[in-house]
Each structure stands twice: as structure tokens, then as C-alpha cells.
Design a protein around this motif. Structure first.
Motif, PDB file in Angstrom:
ATOM      1  N   GLU A   1     -40.897  28.539  28.461  1.00 62.02           N
ATOM      2  CA  GLU A   1     -40.191  29.331  27.716  1.00 62.02           C
ATOM      3  C   GLU A   1     -39.897  30.590  28.127  1.00 62.02           C
ATOM      4  N   GLU A   2     -41.238  31.452  27.919  1.00 67.40           N
ATOM      5  CA  GLU A   2     -41.523  32.599  27.234  1.00 67.40           C
ATOM      6  C   GLU A   2     -41.282  33.150  29.306  1.00 67.40           C
ATOM      7  N   ARG A   3     -40.955  32.586  30.253  1.00 69.98           N
ATOM      8  CA  ARG A   3     -40.680  33.273  31.578  1.00 69.98           C
ATOM      9  C   ARG A   3     -38.862  32.859  31.275  1.00 69.98           C
ATOM     10  N   TYR A   4     -38.821  31.908  30.390  1.00 73.51           N
ATOM     11  CA  TYR A   4     -37.203  31.502  30.570  1.00 73.51           C
ATOM     12  C   TYR A   4     -36.367  32.696  29.847  1.00 73.51           C
ATOM     13  N   ARG A   5     -36.967  33.155  28.675  1.00 70.81           N
ATOM     14  CA  ARG A   5     -36.908  33.815  27.422  1.00 70.81           C
ATOM     15  C   ARG A   5     -36.800  35.138  28.508  1.00 70.81           C
ATOM     16  N   THR A   6     -37.585  35.786  29.117  1.00 65.48           N
ATOM     17  CA  THR A   6     -37.834  36.955  29.408  1.00 65.48           C
ATOM     18  C   THR A   6     -36.780  36.882  30.842  1.00 65.48           C
ATOM     19  N   PHE A   7     -36.524  35.886  31.543  1.00 74.01           N
ATOM     20  CA  PHE A   7     -35.065  35.889  32.612  1.00 74.01           C
ATOM     21  C   PHE A   7     -33.511  36.424  31.944  1.00 74.01           C
ATOM     22  N   VAL A   8     -33.830  35.445  31.238  1.00 75.62           N
ATOM     23  CA  VAL A   8     -32.837  35.483  30.340  1.00 75.62           C
ATOM     24  C   VAL A   8     -32.733  36.886  29.412  1.00 75.62           C
ATOM     25  N   GLU A   9     -33.200  37.638  28.763  1.00 75.39           N
ATOM     26  CA  GLU A   9     -33.529  38.977  28.127  1.00 75.39           C
ATOM     27  C   GLU A   9     -32.819  40.283  29.638  1.00 75.39           C
TER      28      GLU A   9
END
Length: 594
Positions: free
Chosen positions: A248-256
Motif C-alpha cells: 500500500e505504501e509503494r502504491y501510495r508513493t506511486f500514486v502521489e
């Protein structure tokens, strides 16, 4: 009160059954409690011996204990046996027998105290069965389970707890758990255990079990007897949770950090998430300016109905396979063109729509500029081509007219040449008009393909004979084809004429018709002429590109356009020095073809 009266009073007022029997087992006295217990009156019991109401399987007890009284000098005993009620029902009783001796200390009478323990034994059996079933259940569960009393002594440990604690439960039962696990004193387990006991409320917590370095989930349930403790290995779950958090953190970083705008809309069409690129796309300073707002306020009024229709379609799990292009209205009034892909997702437990959007305003402006430039370039190229192609015959005509004017006489051969050049100009203009004619004006009808080709071959045979070339035909039977006959004839004329011009004397041109499948026919023209170089095949059909000395390249270009309007295709296969194969594929019903 003498002893006899006292005994009589005690016998008949005892809360338990009492009887006086002689040494032969005959009942001499019985109180009301015993009479009620066995269903007989006292007078009926006088006529019976104890053997009469005793279960046959327990008669040996009377004989056994009578022998002990008479031979072993004992005065009392206690045992259980079964009696029969008058109605035949069996009763379990606990009997206390006292021997009364006479003045000579010889056995004289028996005084029996009899208690009905049928209900007690039944309850004990139920308890035993219940305990057995409970123990079986607790041993079969996957969780480790143990019970302790108020002194923290183990009272029960199931198999899983025995395995997990790595200690035989026989050694632990009755022992204080802090003696076995002193390291747990003042730990989270210690604190939570006494918290549950003090508050008389269940607790649940997670901790690392140091002996095995595994994560466990502990549940403590206080009771009047102490506490029940469940614990289960959650190491794998914790590992998955960590991986999920990392993901989730990686996805959030990717999204942001994504260069594309990512927006999430709730089912009620409100914006619930937006990344940094989305903030820039909407032209605001902070996400708080737009989170919670209805997304329809970012659309132009004329686009709202289309937006709502697409929104409903996506919610019904019908995502658009291709990106959609919309115009967004920024708060400052400016408009941006956006290309977006949308799909349903679950966001914060709710069904939502995620849109990945990109500002294509500048790209579309550049594309429009490129298309305009390409059009201008094409117009310039066509204009130059027309000027070049038309100027050549006009130059010839002008020359012959000037020559005739100087000679001041009429020459038939000059007129013939000028007419030919004018026909050439007319042909060039006709081919340009054909290219410009929109395909939707064509009207198709069913025709016999073999008849159309036969007519074209007949027209071309004169030219073939003059060059000493043979035209062969191989026509398979095919259904009627829906087409524009004159345009197809023009294609066949162009292709067959090119084949004749490329074929040397005594050569052969073959024209074939084949049924490719139930929906498609093929027309093939084969020559054994000079062939075409591989690097030139790809350019066939370009305007003003031709293998012939005086060719304009417009013939094949027109042919391509006609076949394209018929939803067909033209394929070229050639080898220098061996010849060329041109295959035309045509659907039988072009209006039904994609």
C-alpha cells in the motif's frame, strides 16, 4: 425418654431412608422416607426381604458384607447398590449399614441408612460425558487453550497448548504458570491477564512469544473459577499484513508521484481522492479545495449528460476499453482537454471509480497543427504533381500548334498527337476527381464477378494481341458480389493493363477468380514480366510514384481507394526477373463487413 423410644423417634423422623433388618435380611422396621423411596408401605416391606427389592446383579454385595460382619468383627460399612421400585423402576442408593450386637456382643440386628443417589449419579454421568466431549472439542481446535484458577494454577491444557508451550501437560497441571514462565512477569501478558481478572472483562492483544519468536494473538476470558486463555499463531498473518502495508505504501508513493492525474469518485459522484498531478490538472492549490465536491461542477454544461451516462456505465462494471476524451472546466474558467481511463475500485470499503487522466490540451493543439501542415504539404504535393503532369501534354500541344502555325498548313498526324495529349490531360483530371469523390455516395448492387472480368479481359485482349501476349483465365464459380460495377472494372483494367505493359512478347498474363471463404472472393492477376524490386513494393499506390516511364502513379492510388471503399484489400507479391502477382480480396457483402 428411654433408648427404645429415642431410636423409634430417630428412625421415623430421619430425613433419609432408614430400616431395621434381622440377620437374614428381613425388614423389621422402615421409615416413611424409605417407603416412599421404594413405593411400598411398611407392612408390605415386612413381608419382603432385602433380596426381593435388590437388583440381581448386586445380591452378592449383601452376602459379601454379611460375611464381613460375621467373620471379621466389623460394625459398619458403606456401599452402593441398585434397588427396584414397586413400579419396576431402578433406583441407585448409597447404604450405610451398622451392626447392632446384643448383651453378649453377638450380631443381633442391622440398622441401614439409605440415600437415593440416582439423580446425583445421573448428573455426574452427564457431567462426565460433558467434560469428555468438551475435552475432545478443546483438543481438536486449532487454537491453543488453557484454563487457570484464581491462584494461576493450570487446571486444563489442550493438545495444541501442550505443543505450543513445548511441555507435557501432566507436568503443568496444578502448577502456577508464573513458575513455568517467569519471564512473562511484568510483560504485556502479565498486565493484560490481571486486567481481565480485576475488571472481569475479556481482553485481546497481540505479542511476540519470545521462546519461539512467533507472533501470537491472546484472548483472556475471566470466570468465577479463574480464567480461560486462548492463543493462536498469527505470524503468517502479520507477515501478510506487513507485505500489504508495504504494498500500500509503494502504491501510495506511486500514486502521489505519478505524472498522470489520479482521481477517485464515490458512487454519489463526489471527489474523495486526488493526487498532486490531479491538483495541478484542476488548477487548484490544495486538495482540500476539491475533496468532497460534486465532480459534475468540473464539466461543461453541454457535456454533463454524456458524463453521467458514462459514470453509470462504469459503475455497472462496464469500463471503457479505450481512453475517453473530455473537457474539464477549471475554477478560474479555463478549459483543459483530458484523456482518461476509468474503472471501478474499492476505496475505503466503498465501491468507487478511479480515473487516470492526462492533460492533452497541448498535444491536441500540436496534433491539429501537424494535421494542418500535412494537409498543406499534401495539397502542395498534389498541386505540384498536377502542374507537372498536366504541363507535359500542354507543352506538347503548344509546340505542335506553334509548329502548325509556322507551317501554315494542316497535318493530320499533328492533330492526332494533340488529341492524344488532351485525352491524357482528361485522364489525369478524371483520376483526381475519382480520388476526391466521397465513398458514401457509392450505390452497391449485386453483380456477376465472372461477367465483369470477362468484359474487362475482352477489352484488354486487343492490346495483348498487339504485344503478342496471351491472357489466360481460370474462373471458379462464386456467388454474386455486392459492388459498384464500373469502379471494379476500372480497378481490373488498371491491374491487367499494368500486367500487360510489364510482360514481354510471348509472355502470359493469368486472371483467376477464387472463393476464399463463405464471405470472401479473390481476384488474382499473374504476369511473368520484369517484376518489381522489394524496396519499391511498399510505395506502390503513392501519388506520382510509378515504375512506368510516363506513369503518374494515380492509377494504383485510385484502385486502392476503390477497393478500400468496397472493404477489400490489394496485395502485391513480386520478384525481379520472374514476374508479379496482384491479389485483390473482396467481401461478398461489403456493407456487412467491418
Amino acid at each position: 425418654m428411654n433408648d427404645q423410644l429415642l431410636f423409634h423417634h430417630t428412625l421415623h423422623h430421619s430425613p433419609i431412608g432408614m430400616a431395621v433388618l434381622n440377620l437374614e435380611g428381613q425388614i423389621l422396621q422402615a421409615n416413611d422416607v424409605l417407603c416412599k423411596m421404594v413405593g411400598y408401605t411398611e407392612k408390605e416391606l415386612f413381608l419382603l426381604s432385602s433380596d426381593t427389592i435388590t437388583h440381581p446383579g448386586d445380591l452378592y454385595l449383601d452376602t459379601y458384607y454379611l460375611g464381613k460382619f460375621l467373620n471379621e468383627d466389623i460394625n459398619e460399612c458403606q456401599f452402593q447398590k441398585r434397588l427396584f421400585h414397586k413400579n419396576g423402576q431402578m433406583i441407585n442408593v448409597l447404604i450405610n449399614v451398622s451392626l447392632v450386637r446384643n448383651e453378649k456382643q453377638q450380631p443381633f440386628l442391622f440398622v441401614s441408612q439409605i440415600q437415593d443417589i440416582t439423580k446425583q449419579l445421573k448428573n455426574e454421568e452427564i457431567r462426565r460425558i460433558t467434560e469428555s466431549r468438551l475435552n475432545h472439542f478443546l483438543d481438536s481446535i486449532s487454537d491453543a487453550f488453557l484454563a487457570v484458577d484464581h491462584q494461576c494454577r493450570y487446571t486444563y491444557i489442550n493438545k495444541e497448548a501442550e505443543r505450543f508451550l513445548n511441555c507435557p501437560r501432566e507436568e503443568m497441571i496444578g502448577k502456577v504458570m508464573w513458575e513455568f514462565f517467569p519471564d512473562e512477569i511484568n510483560s504485556i501478558f502479565y498486565d493484560q491477564f490481571y486486567r481481565a481478572l480485576i475488571n472481569k472483562a475479556p481482553v485481546k492483544f497481540e505479542k511476540v512469544y519470545a521462546l519461539t519468536e512467533t507472533w501470537i494473538e491472546v484472548r483472556i476470558y475471566p470466570s468465577d473459577d479463574g480464567a480461560s486463555i486462548y492463543f493462536s499463531d498469527i505470524t503468517e498473518r502479520k507477515k501478510i499484513e506487513k507485505e500489504l502495508r508495504d504494498s500500500e505504501e509503494r502504491y501510495r508513493t506511486f500514486v502521489e508521484s505519478s505524472a498522470d492525474a489520479i482521481l477517485v469518485c464515490s458512487c454519489d459522484e463526489r471527489l474523495v481522492f486526488i493526487n498532486e498531478a490531479g491538483i495541478n490538472l484542476l488548477g487548484v492549490y490544495h486538495k482540500s479545495e476539491v475533496i468532497g465536491l460534486p465532480v459534475d461542477q468540473f464539466f461543461l454544461p453541454e457535456d454533463l449528460a454524456d458524463f453521467k451516462e458514462k459514470f453509470r456505465s462504469i459503475l455497472l462494471n462496464s469500463p471503457f476499453q479505450n481512453p475517453i476524451v473530455v473537457k474539464l472546466l477549471r475554477p478560474d474558467g479555463s478549459i483543459v482537454e483530458v484523456e482518461a481511463t476509468c474503472a471501478t475500485i474499492t476505496y475505503n470499503g466503498q465501491k468507487s471509480i478511479q480515473c487516470i487522466a492526462r492533460d492533452v490540451t497541448e498535444r491536441n493543439r500540436l496534433d491539429q497543427h501537424v494535421r494542418k501542415s500535412e494537409k498543406l504539404s499534401l495539397v502542395g504535393e498534389l498541386a505540384a504533381g498536377v502542374a507537372h503532369e498536366v504541363r507535359n501534354p500542354l507543352t506538347s500541344i503548344k509546340g505542335f500548334l506553334q509548329f502548325t502555325q509556322n507551317l501554315k498548313e494542316y497535318k493530320e498526324e499533328y492533330v492526332e498527337i494533340m488529341l492524344q495529349e488532351l485525352e491524357r490531360v482528361e485522364t489525369i483530371i478524371y483520376e483526381f476527381l475519382t480520388l476526391a469523390k466521397p465513398s458514401e455516395t457509392l450505390v452497391f448492387s449485386e453483380h456477376d464477378l465472372e461477367l465483369l472480368l470477362t468484359q474487362v479481359v475482352t477489352l484488354q485482349e486487343t492490346q495483348a494481341i498487339m504485344k503478342n501476349i496471351e491472357i489466360k483465365t481460370k474462373f471458379s464459380k462464386v456467388p454474386l458480389i455486392s459492388c459498384h460495377p464500373n469502379q471494379l472494372k476500372q480497378v481490373f483494367v488498371n491491374i491487367i493493363q499494368n500486367a500487360i505493359e510489364a510482360t514481354p512478347a510471348k509472355g502470359i498474363v493469368t486472371v483467376q477468380i477464387d472463393l476464399i471463404n463463405v464471405d470472401m472472393v479473390g481476384v488474382t492477376v499473374i504476369d511473368n514480366g520484369c517484376g518489381i524490386a522489394k524496396d519499391r513494393i511498399s510505395r506502390l499506390g503513392e501519388p506520382f510514384y510509378s515504375n512506368k516511364e510516363k506513369g503518374t502513379g494515380l492509377g494504383l492510388m485510385v484502385s486502392h481507394k476503390i477497393i478500400e471503399n468496397h472493404k477489400g484489400s490489394i496485395l502485391f507479391q513480386s520478384e525481379e526477373g520472374k514476374g508479379t502477382i496482384v491479389k485483390i480480396l473482396l467481401p461478398l457483402h461489403p456493407c456487412k463487413s467491418s
